[in-house]
Design a protein around this motif. Structure first.
Motif, PDB file in Angstrom:
ATOM      1  N   GLN A  48       0.833  -1.210   0.000  1.00 20.36           N
ATOM      2  CA  GLN A  48       0.000   0.000   0.000  1.00 20.36           C
ATOM      3  C   GLN A  48       0.864   1.256   0.000  1.00 20.36           C
ATOM      4  O   GLN A  48       0.531   2.254  -0.662  1.00 20.36           O
ATOM      5  CB  GLN A  48      -0.934   0.000   1.210  1.00 20.36           C
ATOM      6  N   VAL A  49       1.958   1.233   0.737  1.00 15.49           N
ATOM      7  CA  VAL A  49       2.880   2.376   0.738  1.00 15.49           C
ATOM      8  C   VAL A  49       3.426   2.608  -0.671  1.00 15.49           C
ATOM      9  O   VAL A  49       3.486   3.748  -1.154  1.00 15.49           O
ATOM     10  CB  VAL A  49       4.028   2.142   1.746  1.00 15.49           C
ATOM     11  N   VAL A  50       3.808   1.536  -1.344  1.00 16.16           N
ATOM     12  CA  VAL A  50       4.315   1.664  -2.708  1.00 16.16           C
ATOM     13  C   VAL A  50       3.244   2.223  -3.635  1.00 16.16           C
ATOM     14  O   VAL A  50       3.499   3.101  -4.460  1.00 16.16           O
ATOM     15  CB  VAL A  50       4.824   0.299  -3.222  1.00 16.16           C
ATOM     16  N   GLY A  51       2.021   1.724  -3.505  1.00 13.56           N
ATOM     17  CA  GLY A  51       0.936   2.207  -4.345  1.00 13.56           C
ATOM     18  C   GLY A  51       0.691   3.701  -4.175  1.00 13.56           C
ATOM     19  O   GLY A  51       0.531   4.442  -5.162  1.00 13.56           O
ATOM     20  N   ARG A  52       0.688   4.184  -2.948  1.00 18.66           N
ATOM     21  CA  ARG A  52       0.484   5.612  -2.698  1.00 18.66           C
ATOM     22  C   ARG A  52       1.677   6.435  -3.194  1.00 18.66           C
ATOM     23  O   ARG A  52       1.500   7.541  -3.705  1.00 18.66           O
ATOM     24  CB  ARG A  52       0.274   5.857  -1.205  1.00 18.66           C
ATOM     25  N   THR A  53       2.871   5.892  -3.038  1.00 21.76           N
ATOM     26  CA  THR A  53       4.071   6.622  -3.457  1.00 21.76           C
ATOM     27  C   THR A  53       4.122   6.790  -4.965  1.00 21.76           C
ATOM     28  O   THR A  53       4.413   7.876  -5.472  1.00 21.76           O
ATOM     29  CB  THR A  53       5.337   5.893  -2.955  1.00 21.76           C
ATOM     30  N   THR A  54       3.849   5.720  -5.693  1.00 19.91           N
ATOM     31  CA  THR A  54       3.952   5.792  -7.148  1.00 19.91           C
ATOM     32  C   THR A  54       2.965   6.778  -7.745  1.00 19.91           C
ATOM     33  O   THR A  54       3.211   7.347  -8.814  1.00 19.91           O
ATOM     34  CB  THR A  54       3.740   4.397  -7.773  1.00 19.91           C
ATOM     35  N   ARG A  55       1.851   7.010  -7.069  1.00 22.40           N
ATOM     36  CA  ARG A  55       0.878   7.980  -7.596  1.00 22.40           C
ATOM     37  C   ARG A  55       1.414   9.402  -7.583  1.00 22.40           C
ATOM     38  O   ARG A  55       0.901  10.277  -8.285  1.00 22.40           O
ATOM     39  CB  ARG A  55      -0.427   7.892  -6.801  1.00 22.40           C
ATOM     40  N   LEU A  56       2.434   9.654  -6.777  1.00 24.31           N
ATOM     41  CA  LEU A  56       3.015  10.999  -6.690  1.00 24.31           C
ATOM     42  C   LEU A  56       4.244  11.160  -7.586  1.00 24.31           C
ATOM     43  O   LEU A  56       4.793  12.258  -7.675  1.00 24.31           O
ATOM     44  CB  LEU A  56       3.414  11.298  -5.240  1.00 24.31           C
ATOM     45  N   MET A  57       4.671  10.093  -8.229  1.00 21.83           N
ATOM     46  CA  MET A  57       5.905  10.127  -9.008  1.00 21.83           C
ATOM     47  C   MET A  57       5.626  10.397 -10.479  1.00 21.83           C
ATOM     48  O   MET A  57       4.556  10.085 -10.995  1.00 21.83           O
ATOM     49  CB  MET A  57       6.651   8.787  -8.857  1.00 21.83           C
ATOM     50  N   ARG A  58       6.628  10.951 -11.154  1.00 25.12           N
ATOM     51  CA  ARG A  58       6.566  11.118 -12.602  1.00 25.12           C
ATOM     52  C   ARG A  58       6.919   9.798 -13.276  1.00 25.12           C
ATOM     53  O   ARG A  58       7.475   8.895 -12.656  1.00 25.12           O
ATOM     54  CB  ARG A  58       7.544  12.214 -13.048  1.00 25.12           C
ATOM     55  N   SER A  59       6.596   9.695 -14.569  1.00 21.13           N
ATOM     56  CA  SER A  59       6.787   8.435 -15.285  1.00 21.13           C
ATOM     57  C   SER A  59       8.252   8.011 -15.342  1.00 21.13           C
ATOM     58  O   SER A  59       8.553   6.815 -15.438  1.00 21.13           O
ATOM     59  CB  SER A  59       6.219   8.541 -16.709  1.00 21.13           C
ATOM     60  N   TYR A  60       9.177   8.963 -15.294  1.00 26.68           N
ATOM     61  CA  TYR A  60      10.593   8.634 -15.416  1.00 26.68           C
ATOM     62  C   TYR A  60      11.335   8.629 -14.074  1.00 26.68           C
ATOM     63  O   TYR A  60      12.552   8.443 -14.029  1.00 26.68           O
ATOM     64  CB  TYR A  60      11.289   9.591 -16.394  1.00 26.68           C
ATOM     65  N   ASP A  61      10.626   8.856 -12.972  1.00 27.75           N
ATOM     66  CA  ASP A  61      11.238   8.711 -11.651  1.00 27.75           C
ATOM     67  C   ASP A  61      11.439   7.227 -11.353  1.00 27.75           C
ATOM     68  O   ASP A  61      10.762   6.357 -11.917  1.00 27.75           O
ATOM     69  CB  ASP A  61      10.359   9.339 -10.580  1.00 27.75           C
ATOM     70  N   LEU A  62      12.364   6.929 -10.441  1.00 27.47           N
ATOM     71  CA  LEU A  62      12.682   5.546 -10.095  1.00 27.47           C
ATOM     72  C   LEU A  62      12.328   5.281  -8.640  1.00 27.47           C
ATOM     73  O   LEU A  62      12.579   6.127  -7.771  1.00 27.47           O
ATOM     74  CB  LEU A  62      14.171   5.260 -10.313  1.00 27.47           C
ATOM     75  N   LEU A  63      11.767   4.117  -8.377  1.00 28.88           N
ATOM     76  CA  LEU A  63      11.431   3.732  -7.011  1.00 28.88           C
ATOM     77  C   LEU A  63      11.999   2.354  -6.739  1.00 28.88           C
ATOM     78  O   LEU A  63      11.781   1.413  -7.518  1.00 28.88           O
ATOM     79  CB  LEU A  63       9.911   3.722  -6.808  1.00 28.88           C
ATOM     80  N   GLY A  64      12.739   2.233  -5.631  1.00 29.09           N
ATOM     81  CA  GLY A  64      13.323   0.953  -5.271  1.00 29.09           C
ATOM     82  C   GLY A  64      13.152   0.677  -3.793  1.00 29.09           C
ATOM     83  O   GLY A  64      12.809   1.561  -3.005  1.00 29.09           O
TER      84      GLY A  64
END
Length: 296
Positions: free
Chosen positions: A205-221
């Motif tokens: 759920q944390v990942v889901g909420r975080t990705t909604r705030l990111m741009r398409s070319y940002d990276l999440l790990g």
């Protein structure tokens, strides 16, 4: 024969008798049959954005020598995506060599009977299916090795490799790159209270909420169990601070629903700017900033 319910077979020949004999065999398989009469038309069809599933080429096509046609097609289209069957009067050494090189996938003599045509084409398509399935499995295995299995974001090793590439680009373009490292507070407490399955759900759920705030070319790990890294190409430290504040509010201020409970989480954040330095050094700066946030 193929996963596609309506494959397209390209039949290229200038001979009406051959077209009349082979087209019903191809149509009987449920495929759509496209007929062309020249080498130029065959080439245009095979290198189009939506090429045929299978190409049958008469070596007597006019307008272009068959060797040139095959070379032009293979320069644009992979054998894995477009099998080619030649129709010839004889089996020559040239065609044997093209088969060995993988330029063509089969050779059928012009005088072959209809049942033989159907058998050989079925063999070619089955081989194509197996190749595609193996390629799909290989790509899936590579992707699984790059991703965190629980959350679907990049694992630490893959993220660092991508950050090295981003750093090279930053150095060339003289642009900015910032990282936000955040860690969920007291996650061990929630793991003990709720159990690992519920906490796995929390992380997703944390990942889901975080990705909604990111741009398409940002990276999440996910470099650690309850630790996440957001890499922001082209982002200044001021903008990174603003995004971290949005993450604090939008991700962690609203309660999470898990295991029938409403859970409130909090997190600490550490921010570091690349300035063209090694990602390992920048990540160490972010970790130090995160530790300072925890101590505060």
């Amino acid at each position: 024969m193929l996963a596609n319910p309506k494959p397209t077979f390209l039949l290229a020949s200038p001979e009406p008798a051959l077209l009349a004999a082979i087209e019903p065999v191809l149509a009987a398989s449920g495929a759509r049959v496209e007929i062309v009469l020249s080498a130029e038309a065959a080439l245009a069809s095979m290198i189009a954005p939506d090429p045929p599933t299978l190409a049958l080429l008469d070596v007597n096509l006019s307008g272009m020598e068959m060797g040139r046609l095959l070379a032009a097609v293979r320069a644009e289209v992979s054998p894995k995506s477009l099998p080619i069957v030649l129709i010839s009067d004889t089996v020559t050494q040239e065609w044997i060599d093209r088969l060995a090189e993988g330029v063509i996938d089969d050779l059928i003599l012009r005088a072959s009977e209809s049942p033989y045509w159907r058998l050989r084409l079925d063999m070619v398509l089955r081989a194509l299916n197996r190749t595609r399935e193996l390629e799909s499995l290989r790509e899936a295995a590579v992707l699984n090795a790059q991703m965190d299995r629980l959350t679907g974001v990049y694992n630490r090793e893959t993220l660092l490799a991508m950050l090295f590439r981003e750093t090279d680009r930053v150095q060339r373009m003289k642009s900015s790159l910032c990282m936000i490292l955040f860690d969920i507070d007291d996650f061990g407490h929630w793991n003990s209270r709720l159990g690992s399955d519920a906490c796995d759900d929390l992380l997703c759920q944390v990942v889901g909420r975080t990705t909604r705030l990111m741009r398409s070319y940002d990276l999440l790990g996910r470099p650690g169990m309850d630790e996440f890294l957001v890499a922001l190409p082209g982002c200044t430290p001021v903008n990174a601070v603003m995004l971290a504040e949005r993450l604090r509010i939008d991700v962690f201020c609203s309660p999470f629903r898990v295991a029938g409970e409403s859970i409130r989480l909090s997190a600490c954040f550490g921010i570091a700017s690349s300035q063209g330095r090694s990602p390992v050094v920048v990540l160490r700066d972010a970790e130090q900033a995160l530790q300072s946030a925890k101590a505060a």
